[in-house]
Design a protein around this motif. Structure first.
Motif, PDB file in Angstrom:
ATOM      1  N   TYR A 279       0.845  -1.188   0.000  1.00 47.40           N
ATOM      2  CA  TYR A 279       0.000   0.000   0.000  1.00 47.40           C
ATOM      3  C   TYR A 279       0.886   1.245   0.000  1.00 47.40           C
TER       4      TYR A 279
ATOM      5  N   TYR B  22       2.569   4.590   1.263  1.00 50.66           N
ATOM      6  CA  TYR B  22       2.897   5.005   2.629  1.00 50.66           C
ATOM      7  C   TYR B  22       1.827   5.954   3.162  1.00 50.66           C
ATOM      8  N   GLU B  23       1.392   5.697   4.408  1.00 48.63           N
ATOM      9  CA  GLU B  23       0.350   6.515   5.023  1.00 48.63           C
ATOM     10  C   GLU B  23       0.731   6.823   6.479  1.00 48.63           C
TER      11      GLU B  23
ATOM     12  N   TRP C 131      -1.078   5.632   9.768  1.00 48.06           N
ATOM     13  CA  TRP C 131      -0.970   4.279  10.301  1.00 48.06           C
ATOM     14  C   TRP C 131       0.262   4.092  11.187  1.00 48.06           C
TER      15      TRP C 131
ATOM     16  N   ASN D 239       2.812   0.622   8.265  1.00 44.81           N
ATOM     17  CA  ASN D 239       3.434   0.683   6.948  1.00 44.81           C
ATOM     18  C   ASN D 239       4.538  -0.362   6.815  1.00 44.81           C
TER      19      ASN D 239
ATOM     20  N   GLU E 153      -5.084  -0.717   5.642  1.00 47.46           N
ATOM     21  CA  GLU E 153      -4.573  -0.521   4.284  1.00 47.46           C
ATOM     22  C   GLU E 153      -3.211   0.154   4.353  1.00 47.46           C
ATOM     23  N   ALA E 154      -2.263  -0.604   4.880  1.00 44.92           N
ATOM     24  CA  ALA E 154      -0.879  -0.161   5.032  1.00 44.92           C
ATOM     25  C   ALA E 154      -0.010  -1.410   5.043  1.00 44.92           C
TER      26      ALA E 154
END
Length: 280
Positions: A133, A135-136, A139, A231, A261-262
């Motif tokens: 996913y 990078y966020e 998270w 992540n 979603e990471a």
């Protein structure tokens, strides 16, 4: 697939994360990458042991040293010398097998672990990257270790064939708050010094494998705070070679009731028709 460093820079991805992605690929496909492991096993005591696909019979002698028994045609070599009979395997010795495979053994006092690697395994499999996913930063959380009851072990399934269970040491819990809700995840120590959270979430079976993913955490004492970065959620080693890596599954209670979603999603191969099943 692995995101090119230049693209990650343009997206404002932290340098530490870019470095981690590079080190993660080295762990998988580097000189001693886990994707190159074709056999591993334990040799404990004086009983005869064999490893699937690896020539020779392995045992220990009266002094607890590792030995191998093979004939010349088996092609087992220790530090460049072909074994024909029974030979001791000195600590740190390089083992060679037919087909360019190399082996390494470690341990002592009658208990050893051995790993056999094939330098051509990654190229032959067509493995070229890991899909993840984007990078966020949302998270990334602060967590803390909470002391578990002394010598606590948790019964978990292991990906043997057929499935088996094992009581694995779980010395601490990871406590982390996500969207205002506190979650407590059991931390396993499958190997001394390794802290591992195996978790499942609502992406499993669709966006990520059904068997869940891993967070590898530092071996800090109870009460410590630490960064929990989803992540850096990884696929288990099982996906690299299911017959070799019989990894543990998620302990009861280690499910997050949300879509995480990471982190990593699937292995990427060049081989036509070769893809990672999401239900595995």
């Amino acid at each position: 697939m692995a995101v090119p460093a230049s693209k990650m820079e343009a997206a404002g991805v932290p340098a530490a994360y870019r470095a981690w992605r590079e080190s993660r690929w080295e762990e998988i496909a580097g000189a001693n990458g886990k994707a190159k492991v074709v056999a591993n096993g334990k040799i404990i005591g004086r009983d005869d042991h064999t490893l699937p696909g690896v020539p020779g019979v392995w045992s220990t002698d009266e002094a607890g040293a590792l030995t191998v028994t093979a004939v010349e045609a088996d092609g087992v070599r220790i530090d460049g010398r072909t074994v024909d009979g029974t030979a001791e395997v000195p600590a740190g010795a390089r083992l060679e097998f037919p087909g360019g495979r190399a082996g390494f053994a470690g341990g002592g006092d009658g208990a050893y672990g051995m790993v056999v690697m094939d330098p051509a395994a990654v190229e032959r499999s067509g493995l070229r990257g890991v899909d993840a996913y984007p990078y966020e930063p949302a998270w990334v959380f602060e967590g803390r270790y909470r002391q578990a009851p002394p010598d606590r072990r948790i019964e978990v399934d292991r990906l043997t064939s057929p499935r088996s269970t094992e009581a694995i040491l779980a010395p601490v819990d990871l406590v982390v708050t996500i969207d205002g809700t506190e979650y407590v995840l059991a931390v396993l120590e499958d190997f001394p010094g390794q802290r591992l959270v195996i978790f499942t979430d609502e992406t499993n079976g669709t966006g990520t494998p059904a068997i869940g993913r891993w967070l590898v955490l530092p071996p800090l004492p109870p009460g410590s705070t630490l960064s929990v970065d989803f992540n850096q959620a990884t696929l288990s080693h099982h996906h690299l070679n299911p017959s070799v890596f019989v990894c543990p599954l998620s302990p009861p209670g280690n499910h997050l009731p949300m879509r995480v979603e990471a982190g990593e999603r699937a292995l990427v191969h060049d081989t036509p028709g070769h893809h990672q099943r999401k239900d595995a």
